[in-house]
Write an enzyme that holds these catalytic residues in place. Structure first.
Site, PDB file in Angstrom:
ATOM      1  N   CYS A 168      -0.588   4.317   2.252  1.00 46.51           N
ATOM      2  CA  CYS A 168      -0.715   4.234   3.716  1.00 46.51           C
ATOM      3  C   CYS A 168      -0.324   2.845   4.183  1.00 46.51           C
ATOM      4  O   CYS A 168       0.855   2.497   4.123  1.00 46.51           O
ATOM      5  CB  CYS A 168      -2.103   4.663   4.202  1.00 46.51           C
ATOM      6  N   SER A 169      -1.289   2.020   4.622  1.00 43.03           N
ATOM      7  CA  SER A 169      -0.902   0.733   5.211  1.00 43.03           C
ATOM      8  C   SER A 169      -1.982  -0.314   5.030  1.00 43.03           C
ATOM      9  O   SER A 169      -2.123  -1.205   5.867  1.00 43.03           O
ATOM     10  CB  SER A 169      -0.599   0.917   6.695  1.00 43.03           C
ATOM     11  N   CYS A 170      -2.793  -0.236   3.966  1.00 41.54           N
ATOM     12  CA  CYS A 170      -3.906  -1.171   3.760  1.00 41.54           C
ATOM     13  C   CYS A 170      -3.394  -2.615   3.722  1.00 41.54           C
ATOM     14  O   CYS A 170      -2.429  -2.914   3.026  1.00 41.54           O
ATOM     15  CB  CYS A 170      -4.652  -0.829   2.477  1.00 41.54           C
ATOM     16  N   CYS A 200       0.891  -1.156   0.000  1.00 44.22           N
ATOM     17  CA  CYS A 200       0.000   0.000   0.000  1.00 44.22           C
ATOM     18  C   CYS A 200       0.929   1.205   0.000  1.00 44.22           C
ATOM     19  O   CYS A 200       1.487   1.557   1.041  1.00 44.22           O
ATOM     20  CB  CYS A 200      -0.904   0.002   1.235  1.00 44.22           C
TER      21      CYS A 200
END
Lengths: 224, 120
Positions: B19-21, B16
């Site tokens: 962000c941090s999906c 991702c």
């Protein structure tokens, strides 16, 4: 918004520090910061896109020097203050100065695990047909909104092929600042060369694109 | 959830960049490196060098497909079944598979036998 969170393709960040896979939280406070963020999100004063927008708008040095949960915590504090849930004085002292906002209630500890497993479903009912279909060539738009977007800078104005159609989903660019405005969502596959030229070891990069990110490719333009 | 199947000629890896999906319900919370600038910035342009840092050297003719997880649809990589595990039960295979292999930063190594020799 163009900022340092949009880091796909940047080249100066050095080797990957691979952390111990058996450790979920590396500091005690991280566990609390995570729990707080998830719990307060369920109060419904903002959505996942609004939260991401606040994290992305942190000053670049703050974003890059923070640990990830510190980014969450800093963004959460901004949201708590901007919505009036907490005052700056309350944050500074750690003590409530008055009752909470009327009618605002987050989920309790018992309900949170189930809420976490559900995640944030973004699918919405389909109310019109999709503009593009699998196999079709599309070009992403060149756009630089000052607000939230999920179209990374490296993937703007690039030609790819639709490889999947996922129905209509909440459109983050709008949902971060207002109503959901559901749009058709596609997976688009770009060749590594289309994005990076020869300087890549990726054969392809796939990205999910909401319909407003895409334009049809005129075939006549591709013969040159 | 979309499952990406690795084959002898295609290796999939998930990131991702924004962000941090990450597929929390299946893999738990993401490791720090998954959310870090070095991984998010580089795997989308030079995945082969990233895999090498995880100790994974793919043959030069294996295509690496990168999936930037930028929407609420989550990805899980289905790793190649290692040689020497034909006929193994689901439980035995589950004990062998790793989180990193399901993100795509590594492969599942062949099992080590009781005498410490790898099946080849």
């Amino acid at each position: 918004m163009n900022n340092v969170h949009d880091m796909g393709g940047m080249q100066g960040y050095g080797p990957i520090e691979i952390d111990d896979p058996s450790v979920v939280f590396h500091e005690k406070w991280e566990r609390k910061a995570f729990a707080l963020s998830v719990a307060i999100n369920t109060a419904g004063l903002w959505n996942i896109d609004g939260s991401r927008a606040v994290r992305e708008s942190l000053p670049p040095l703050q974003y890059l020097s923070n640990s990830y949960y510190q980014i969450w915590l800093d963004a959460l504090q901004k949201q708590l203050i901007s919505t009036g849930m907490v005052t700056q004085q309350e944050l500074s002292t750690g003590k409530a100065q008055g009752p909470g906002l009327p009618g605002v209630k987050a989920l309790g500890v018992e309900q949170l695990p189930a809420a976490l497993m559900r995640g944030w479903p973004s699918a919405r009912a389909t109310d019109h047909g999709a503009r593009f279909q699998i196999g079709q060539q599309v070009r992403t738009i060149e756009a630089h909104p000052k607000t939230h977007t999920r179209l990374p800078a490296y993937c703007r104005d690039k030609v790819g092929v639709i490889t999947n159609v996922h129905g209509m989903h909440v459109f983050p660019d709008k949902s971060a600042i207002g109503p959901d405005d559901p749009q058709w969502l596609y997976t688009v596959e770009f060749t590594g060369c289309e994005i990076w030229g020869a300087d890549t070891s990726a054969s392809s990069i796939s990205l999910n694109c909401w319909e407003p990110y895409l334009k049809a490719v005129e075939l006549a333009n591709d013969t040159n | 959830m979309v499952v990406l199947q690795n084959t002898p000629t295609v290796h999939n890896v998930v990131v991702c960049t924004l962000c941090s999906c990450y597929p929390w319900p299946v893999l738990g919370l993401p490791p720090v490196w998954y959310k870090s600038a070095p991984y998010r910035s580089r795997v989308v342009i030079d995945p082969r060098s990233v895999l090498a840092e995880f100790g994974c050297e793919l043959a030069p003719d294996v295509q690496i497909k990168v999936w930037d997880s930028n929407s609420e649809l989550r990805y899980l990589v289905l790793p190649m079944q290692p040689e020497g595990t034909e006929g193994w039960s689901e439980d035995e295979l589950a004990a062998l598979v790793t989180r990193d292999a399901m993100i795509g930063t590594n492969v599942v190594p062949p099992p080590v036998t009781a005498d410490g020799v790898k099946h080849e």
